[in-house]
Design an enzyme around this catalytic site. Structure first.
Site, PDB file in Angstrom:
ATOM      1  CE  LYS A  55      18.677  -6.640  -3.762  1.00  0.00           C
ATOM      2  NZ  LYS A  55      17.910  -6.608  -5.016  1.00  0.00           N
ATOM      3  N   GLY A  56      19.620  -1.565   0.771  1.00  0.00           N
ATOM      4  CA  GLY A  56      19.617  -0.100   0.829  1.00  0.00           C
ATOM      5  C   GLY A  56      20.857   0.548   1.427  1.00  0.00           C
ATOM      6  CD  GLU A 114      18.081   0.011   8.514  1.00  0.00           C
ATOM      7  OE1 GLU A 114      18.207   0.354   7.322  1.00  0.00           O
ATOM      8  OE2 GLU A 114      17.180  -0.736   8.898  1.00  0.00           O
ATOM      9  CG  ASP A 118       8.851   5.045   7.034  1.00  0.00           C
ATOM     10  OD1 ASP A 118       8.352   5.946   7.729  1.00  0.00           O
ATOM     11  OD2 ASP A 118       8.312   4.608   6.006  1.00  0.00           O
ATOM     12  CG  PHE A 167       8.942   6.170  -1.745  1.00  0.00           C
ATOM     13  CD1 PHE A 167       8.961   5.103  -0.857  1.00  0.00           C
ATOM     14  CD2 PHE A 167       9.571   6.026  -2.972  1.00  0.00           C
ATOM     15  CE1 PHE A 167       9.605   3.909  -1.185  1.00  0.00           C
ATOM     16  CE2 PHE A 167      10.213   4.835  -3.320  1.00  0.00           C
ATOM     17  CZ  PHE A 167      10.220   3.779  -2.414  1.00  0.00           C
TER      18      PHE A 167
HETATM   19  P1  5GP Z   1      10.692   0.760   8.680  1.00  0.00           P
HETATM   20  O1  5GP Z   1      10.602  -0.621   9.293  1.00  0.00           O
HETATM   21  O2  5GP Z   1      11.568   1.711   9.470  1.00  0.00           O
HETATM   22  O3  5GP Z   1       9.336   1.330   8.412  1.00  0.00           O
HETATM   23  O4  5GP Z   1      11.268   0.545   7.233  1.00  0.00           O
HETATM   24  C1  5GP Z   1      12.577   0.711   6.924  1.00  0.00           C
HETATM   25  C2  5GP Z   1      12.834   0.194   5.521  1.00  0.00           C
HETATM   26  O5  5GP Z   1      11.793   0.574   4.609  1.00  0.00           O
HETATM   27  C3  5GP Z   1      14.103   0.829   4.981  1.00  0.00           C
HETATM   28  O6  5GP Z   1      15.245   0.078   5.310  1.00  0.00           O
HETATM   29  C4  5GP Z   1      13.811   0.901   3.491  1.00  0.00           C
HETATM   30  O7  5GP Z   1      14.187  -0.318   2.895  1.00  0.00           O
HETATM   31  C5  5GP Z   1      12.314   1.065   3.404  1.00  0.00           C
HETATM   32  N1  5GP Z   1      11.929   2.489   3.245  1.00  0.00           N
HETATM   33  C6  5GP Z   1      11.363   3.289   4.163  1.00  0.00           C
HETATM   34  N2  5GP Z   1      11.166   4.534   3.662  1.00  0.00           N
HETATM   35  C7  5GP Z   1      11.642   4.503   2.391  1.00  0.00           C
HETATM   36  C8  5GP Z   1      11.741   5.497   1.356  1.00  0.00           C
HETATM   37  O8  5GP Z   1      11.358   6.665   1.467  1.00  0.00           O
HETATM   38  N3  5GP Z   1      12.286   5.093   0.170  1.00  0.00           N
HETATM   39  C9  5GP Z   1      12.737   3.819  -0.031  1.00  0.00           C
HETATM   40  N4  5GP Z   1      13.258   3.562  -1.232  1.00  0.00           N
HETATM   41  N5  5GP Z   1      12.655   2.868   0.918  1.00  0.00           N
HETATM   42  C10 5GP Z   1      12.120   3.209   2.120  1.00  0.00           C
END
Ligand code: 5GP
Length: 196
Positions: A55-56, A114, A118, A167
Site C-alpha cells: 500500500k505504501g 516504490e 531499505d 523507521f
Molecule cells: P526492503 O525489501 O527494501 O527491505 O523493504 C521495503 C519495504 O519495507 C517497503 O516497501 C516498506 O513497505 C517497508 N519499509 C522499509 N523501511 C520502512 C520504514 O522506515 N517505514 C515503513 N513504514 N516501512 C518501511
C-alpha cells in the site's frame, strides 16, 4: 481513543512525530523534478506503464502520475501488492504476491513506483518478476532510500531522497496501518511505540 481531527495548531498526528525528515514542500518539489526527468528520458515512448507497490506507494503514485501528466507524458497505472515472509524488520527477500498485475506487460516500458527501498530485497525480487513477464524495460523510481539499499545491487534509477536508517512513517508509509495519510515523512516519538 485519539480523534483524527485537526487541532488549532496543526493536525492530530503532529504531536506523535519527533522529527520531520522530508517536508510536504520538499516532497512536492522533488516529485515534479523526478517526473520531469522521467518524462524527458521516456520522450520516445508513447505511454509508460507505472507499477505501484501497495500500500505504501499509493500517495507517491498518485502525485507522480499527476506530475508526469503535467510534464506532458501519458502514463497507465497498475498496482501490485506483495508481502515478504517473516518480520518486515528483517525483510527476508522471499516474496508472496497478494495482488498481481491485471494485464499483460509484455513489450511495455515499465517503471516501478516504490515508496522506500531499505534492504532492496523486495524490489530485486519484483524486478526479476517483471522482467520474467517480458517487459521491454523495467526501471525504478523510489521516493526514499535508506543507507543499506546503496550496498545492494538494486538498480534504482530515480531516487527522491536518501534518508537516515530510521523507521519512518507518513506519505503512504505506516506504523501498524496508521499514519499513511501524513503529508510529510517523519519519525515517530518513542512514546507512540510504548502506547501501541
Ligand atoms: P526492503 O525489501 O527494501 O527491505 O523493504 C521495503 C519495504 O519495507 C517497503 O516497501 C516498506 O513497505 C517497508 N519499509 C522499509 N523501511 C520502512 C520504514 O522506515 N517505514 C515503513 N513504514 N516501512 C518501511
Amino acid at each position: 481513543m485519539r480523534h483524527a481531527c485537526a487541532m488549532a495548531d496543526g493536525s492530530w498526528y503532529d504531536g506523535d512525530i519527533d522529527d520531520v525528515i522530508v517536508s510536504e514542500e520538499q516532497i512536492k518539489e522533488k516529485i515534479s523534478d523526478l517526473a520531469k526527468q522521467v518524462a524527458d528520458d521516456y520522450r520516445a515512448v508513447e505511454s509508460v506503464l507505472l507499477v505501484g507497490v501497495l500500500k505504501g506507494a499509493f500517495m507517491f503514485m498518485a502525485d507522480f502520475a499527476r506530475e508526469m501528466g503535467r510534464h506532458g507524458h501519458p502514463v497507465e497505472l497498475e498496482f501490485m501488492a506483495v508481502s515478504s515472509y517473516g518480520q518486515r524488520a528483517t525483510s527476508s527477500g522471499v516474496v508472496r504476491i497478494l495482488k498481481d498485475l491485471d494485464r499483460d506487460i509484455a513489450g511495455r516500458h515499465v517503471i516501478v513506483v516504490e515508496d522506500i527501498v531499505d534492504s532492496g530485497l523486495t524490489l530485486s525480487w519484483l524486478l526479476r518478476y517483471l522482467q520474467s513477464r517480458s517487459a521491454a524495460s523495467v526501471e525504478v523510481v523510489a521516493l526514499l532510500r535508506k543507507p543499506d539499499a546503496i550496498q545492494v545491487k538494486v538498480p534504482v534509477k530515480y531516487v527522491g531522497f536518501d534518508i537516515p536508517n530510521e523507521f519512518v512513517v507518513g506519505y503512504g508509509l505506516d506504523y501498524a496501518e496508521r499514519y499513511r495519510e501524513l503529508p510529510y515523512v517523519g519519525v515517530l516519538k518513542s512514546s507512540v511505540y510504548v502506547r501501541a
